[in-house]
Design a protein around this motif. Structure first.
Motif: not given
Length: 515
Positions: A105-106, A109-110, A112-113, A144-145, A200, A203, A206, A305
């Motif tokens: 997921e980490q 998320t990158r 997606k951003n 995913y983007n 980016k 987000s 987290v 990360s």
């Protein structure tokens, strides 16, 4: 086109998907169009949730794209994804449904951003073993983007584009008609370059504290896998941090010296290592690099990360990578005349003059293979004599289009701004500088230990290898090292596995003594 065994296997594989996928193909007059249509029809026959759709729109070459749940997801293919790229198509279908092997997921998320729009094209060869990793990584980013698109293009169908873009190696990733990335690379390297170039989104915060472990293993190759498995079997809370599971093994072709296994190949062995790891309670953090290590009673590892974790014991098993020449012009012309994979990039130099740098087994083997494709090969060796096995040297010397220049120090790769045009070298005995006009340079000068991230923490020798004792201890308490990154002689898979086991047993022993 697909045999019955593969079709049955795909029926099982695609049993996991739960939303509609369409394989949408353009019409084409290309003579290979029938092969593409047959392949897509056969794939569609393996699941009620996969449809083959034929457009009225035309394309000069065979071309199709994917839709997921009624929407395009940015994944496109130009050419027929057979050979090594067949897996890329199968994974594209699975990944579109959130199935198959995906980043955690980490990393997602990158992805997606990433700020878009981003439109990339990757030019590949179906014989290239490094290409699928790049294609698959960029396809995942497309899934995913929503502002990301990616097209795999088989260079055999796009010779005019190859010439226009001055592509001389694969995989070549093109963004806005400019070379974005060339050659072997990983998802995390591509992601970092995309973040740097496109930016980016910020987000939501987290929790980046990954907790405390008994053992952290850095590296996902044979030594790292062995270390993690042995640690877990001892009941130690264990995590693996790796850029890519399998490590350098992924790039190895035939393996015939792994005792009790007469023959296997690198990707197959890498998959077997991952399967074995999955049998144990081992946390896997893939697509990450260690940025900093703070040494205390508990070691603190900071990752690229932004995450961090603590550990009682650290085992470094990061292996090695192909060594570069480190001379002017080398980096500037990677993918435009400088190459490291003769098998992948050799066909781009058909009928041309090339050089191979390195007189060891890898260099001589590369020169022999390339001699059957190119017009001429000039092999350069720094020492007075070639270091390769005698049988290989004799074979090389028997080839009429090969010239051997030994006792030579390469000093500069020369180019015209677009491509390599010559190589400058020094005759070491006389000191005279000379130049050879050529079209490509293949670098084959051995391996460099992946120890940069820890060389200021533990002792390394002049080659960058981590100095270890007979039990894999470094000079720093609680830090161990195993495999090709260390001073242990003979860089072999079977030795790396043994050293990985030894390192974890030593870490366990030390923790028992101190408890």
């Amino acid at each position: 086109m697909l045999d019955s065994a593969i079709i049955e296997q795909l029926k099982s594989v695609f049993g996991a998907i739960d939303k509609k996928i369409e394989l949408v193909a353009y019409k084409s007059e290309d003579q290979k169009q029938g092969e593409l249509e047959q392949m897509l029809e056969q794939i569609a026959s393996t699941s009620d949730l996969i449809d083959y759709v034929q457009l009225e729109d035309a394309s000069a070459i065979p071309r199709f794209y994917l839709t997921h749940d009624g929407k395009e997801n940015g994944i496109r293919f130009a050419g027929i994804p057979g050979g090594h790229e067949f897996t890329s198509l199968i994974l594209a279908i699975l990944n579109s449904n959130g199935k198959g092997k995906l980043p955690d997921e980490q990393i997602l998320t990158r992805i997606k951003n990433l700020k878009g729009p981003i439109d990339l094209k990757t030019y590949i060869s179906l014989s290239c073993e490094n290409c699928p990793e790049v294609v698959q990584a960029l396809n995942i980013m497309s899934v995913y983007n929503d502002s990301f698109t990616h097209e795999m293009i088989d260079g055999a169908f796009a010779e005019d584009e190859i010439q226009r873009l001055k592509i001389q190696g694969v995989p070549s990733v093109i963004a806005e008609d400019k070379l974005f990335s060339s050659g072997k690379t990983t998802l995390i390297e591509l992601l970092k370059k995309l973040e740097d170039q496109y930016g980016k989104e910020e987000s939501a915060p987290v929790n980046k504290d990954l907790g405390e472990f008994d053992v952290v293993v850095v590296g996902g190759g044979p030594a790292g896998a062995s270390s993690a498995i042995y640690s877990a079997r001892k009941g130690l809370k264990t995590v693996i941090i790796a850029e890519k599971m399998g490590g350098q093994v992924q790039d190895t072709k035939g393996i015939e010296n792994l005792i009790s296994v007469p023959y296997t190949e690198g990707p197959q062995l890498a998959n077997q290592l991952a399967t074995h790891i999955a049998e144990y309670d081992i946390k896997v953090l893939e697509h990450r690099r260690v940025q900093e290590i703070r040494n205390d009673n508990l070691k603190i590892l900071e990752l690229d990360s932004g995450e961090f974790l603590k550990t009682k014991a650290l085992i470094v098993a990061t292996g090695a990578k192909w060594r570069e020449l480190g001379i002017p012009g080398e980096k500037e012309y990677i993918g435009r005349g400088v190459a490291f994979c003769p098998h992948c990039d050799g066909p781009y130099y058909k009928g041309k003059d090339i050089a191979v740098i390195g007189g060891g087994n890898s260099g001589v083997e590369a020169a022999i293979d390339l001699a059957g494709i190119v017009k001429s090969v000039t092999l350069f060796e720094f020492m007075p004599d070639l270091k390769a096995d005698e049988v290989l040297v004799n074979k090389l010397k028997s080839l009429s289009n090969v010239t051997i220049i030994s006792n030579a120090r390469t000093s500069e790769v020369l180019g015209d701004g677009d491509k390599v045009v010559a190589l400058e070298y020094e005759e070491r005995e006389s000191g005279e500088m000379k130049k050879v006009e050529l079209d490509g340079v293949f670098v084959q000068i051995g391996l460099k230990p992946n120890s940069e991230f820890i060389k200021d923490v533990v002792e390394v020798n002049r080659f960058g290898e981590i100095v270890v004792d007979q039990k894999c201890r470094t000079n720093v308490k609680g830090i161990y090292a195993a495999g090709d990154v260390t001073t242990v002689p003979y860089k072999q898979i079977i030795i790396a596995m043994g050293e990985g086991a030894k390192a974890s047993l030593t870490a366990f022993e030390d923790q028992m003594v101190s408890s």
